[in-house]
Design a protein around this motif. Sequence first.
Motif, PDB file in Angstrom:
ATOM      1  N   GLY A  32       0.816  -1.211   0.000  1.00 51.94           N
ATOM      2  CA  GLY A  32       0.000   0.000   0.000  1.00 51.94           C
ATOM      3  C   GLY A  32       0.848   1.259   0.000  1.00 51.94           C
ATOM      4  O   GLY A  32       1.909   1.311   0.622  1.00 51.94           O
ATOM      5  N   ASP A  33       0.383   2.255  -0.696  1.00 55.09           N
ATOM      6  CA  ASP A  33       1.064   3.554  -0.789  1.00 55.09           C
ATOM      7  C   ASP A  33       0.232   4.579  -0.035  1.00 55.09           C
ATOM      8  O   ASP A  33      -0.943   4.800  -0.370  1.00 55.09           O
ATOM      9  N   PRO A  34       0.795   5.221   1.002  1.00 54.93           N
ATOM     10  CA  PRO A  34       0.006   6.208   1.749  1.00 54.93           C
ATOM     11  C   PRO A  34      -0.422   7.389   0.901  1.00 54.93           C
ATOM     12  O   PRO A  34      -1.488   7.976   1.139  1.00 54.93           O
ATOM     13  N   MET A  39      -4.858  10.389  -1.629  1.00 54.15           N
ATOM     14  CA  MET A  39      -5.320  11.215  -2.751  1.00 54.15           C
ATOM     15  C   MET A  39      -6.301  10.503  -3.667  1.00 54.15           C
ATOM     16  O   MET A  39      -6.939  11.142  -4.501  1.00 54.15           O
ATOM     17  N   GLY A  40      -6.396   9.190  -3.543  1.00 53.74           N
ATOM     18  CA  GLY A  40      -7.340   8.474  -4.371  1.00 53.74           C
ATOM     19  C   GLY A  40      -6.729   8.015  -5.683  1.00 53.74           C
ATOM     20  O   GLY A  40      -5.620   8.408  -6.062  1.00 53.74           O
ATOM     21  N   THR A  41      -7.462   7.200  -6.380  1.00 48.25           N
ATOM     22  CA  THR A  41      -6.952   6.606  -7.619  1.00 48.25           C
ATOM     23  C   THR A  41      -7.009   7.564  -8.802  1.00 48.25           C
ATOM     24  O   THR A  41      -6.388   7.311  -9.836  1.00 48.25           O
ATOM     25  N   LEU A  48       0.758  13.114  -7.285  1.00 45.73           N
ATOM     26  CA  LEU A  48       1.323  12.109  -6.391  1.00 45.73           C
ATOM     27  C   LEU A  48       2.782  12.402  -6.084  1.00 45.73           C
ATOM     28  O   LEU A  48       3.225  12.281  -4.928  1.00 45.73           O
ATOM     29  N   ALA A  49       3.529  12.804  -7.100  1.00 49.42           N
ATOM     30  CA  ALA A  49       4.942  13.123  -6.889  1.00 49.42           C
ATOM     31  C   ALA A  49       5.098  14.343  -5.984  1.00 49.42           C
ATOM     32  O   ALA A  49       5.987  14.393  -5.124  1.00 49.42           O
ATOM     33  N   ALA A  50       4.228  15.349  -6.166  1.00 46.76           N
ATOM     34  CA  ALA A  50       4.299  16.543  -5.318  1.00 46.76           C
ATOM     35  C   ALA A  50       3.979  16.203  -3.869  1.00 46.76           C
ATOM     36  O   ALA A  50       4.615  16.722  -2.934  1.00 46.76           O
ATOM     37  N   MET A  51       3.007  15.330  -3.671  1.00 48.95           N
ATOM     38  CA  MET A  51       2.663  14.943  -2.306  1.00 48.95           C
ATOM     39  C   MET A  51       3.779  14.131  -1.669  1.00 48.95           C
ATOM     40  O   MET A  51       4.057  14.278  -0.468  1.00 48.95           O
ATOM     41  N   GLY A  56       8.094  13.949   2.255  1.00 52.23           N
ATOM     42  CA  GLY A  56       9.452  13.446   2.393  1.00 52.23           C
ATOM     43  C   GLY A  56       9.607  11.988   2.025  1.00 52.23           C
ATOM     44  O   GLY A  56      10.622  11.367   2.359  1.00 52.23           O
ATOM     45  N   LEU A  57       8.647  11.425   1.307  1.00 55.31           N
ATOM     46  CA  LEU A  57       8.712  10.020   0.939  1.00 55.31           C
ATOM     47  C   LEU A  57       9.570   9.781  -0.297  1.00 55.31           C
ATOM     48  O   LEU A  57       9.783   8.622  -0.674  1.00 55.31           O
ATOM     49  N   ASP A  58      10.026  10.849  -0.952  1.00 52.64           N
ATOM     50  CA  ASP A  58      10.888  10.699  -2.112  1.00 52.64           C
ATOM     51  C   ASP A  58      12.363  10.686  -1.738  1.00 52.64           C
ATOM     52  O   ASP A  58      13.225  10.483  -2.600  1.00 52.64           O
ATOM     53  N   LEU A  59      12.676  10.888  -0.456  1.00 47.39           N
ATOM     54  CA  LEU A  59      14.066  10.889  -0.002  1.00 47.39           C
ATOM     55  C   LEU A  59      14.608   9.471   0.058  1.00 47.39           C
ATOM     56  O   LEU A  59      13.842   8.500   0.164  1.00 47.39           O
TER      57      LEU A  59
END
Length: 311
Positions: A32-34, A39-41, A48-51, A56-59
């Motif tokens: 699962g991806d938070p 944000m929904g499908t 999604l990338a901005a969120m 900080g999940l892109d670090l």
Amino acid sequence: MLRLILQRVMMLVPVLFGITILSFLLLQVMPGDPVEHAMGTRASAEDLAAMRRLWGLDLPLWQQYLIFLRDCATGSFGFSLFYKLPVSRLVLERLPVTLALALYSTCIGLAIALPFAILAALRRGRLADVLIRQLFVLLLAMPPFWLCFVLILEASLRLGLFPTGGLGTGVLQNLHRLFLPALVVGLSTAALIEQSLRATLIDTMKADYVDTARAKGLSASQVFRRHILRNSLISTISVIGVRVSWIIGGTVVVEKIFAVPGLGGLLVDAIQARDFPVIRGLTVCFAVLVVLVNLLTDIAYALADPRARLT
């Protein structure tokens, strides 16, 4: 005694550090991806990338872990993705409820186990002993969720003696509302304490100092109260400590069924929402509470039995 406490505290430091590593890594393999869950499908890839950047999940993982370790050291545990509140605030709001439930259920378990253990030990091998042992084995085998529904159907819906869940406004009202969930946990606690205490009482009755006390002319009640029961209760401290450690992190199902606003219900909601900061914070919080309970158990055992201070 001070040296014993310092040794226990120093041993807990690497344990807590290892818990932070495990709690962080286990969530990385959790399905699962938070971000997608929040944000929904229908959200675009850019959103999604901005969120992910915002949270900080892109670090890299090592940077995320250092941030998590910093939050643990400061006691903040980060910011909830679902509740939009600091994790520390969510934990502090619900921690007293979980601790109260653990203490309440332990008191109920002791109140049930103590008289039955004494009766079973004094009637060893007789019908009363056999019936008591079978009863507590049955209580230990009962699934907690099944017992929850049985008590709700009978004591709440059918007889109307207790509410089906939630909390009240005062101490007495909360004790009344928490009785059923505390009873569910307390029954399994009583089963463990009864088995341990009964065995210890029987072994203590065979000790040489008990025969010496009888030879000095003490009455049977004095021998049992001063020498048998008092020394047998020392080993029960360890059983209670282990059980309280389990209660702190093991009441998730009970809290959820009875709608008790404790840490267990918060953990279930966080898992469903894929709220990683809350899950990590609760994991570390549960670990710290268990570690503290074990430390207090060691101290209490050392105070009750001076021989433990030499080990």
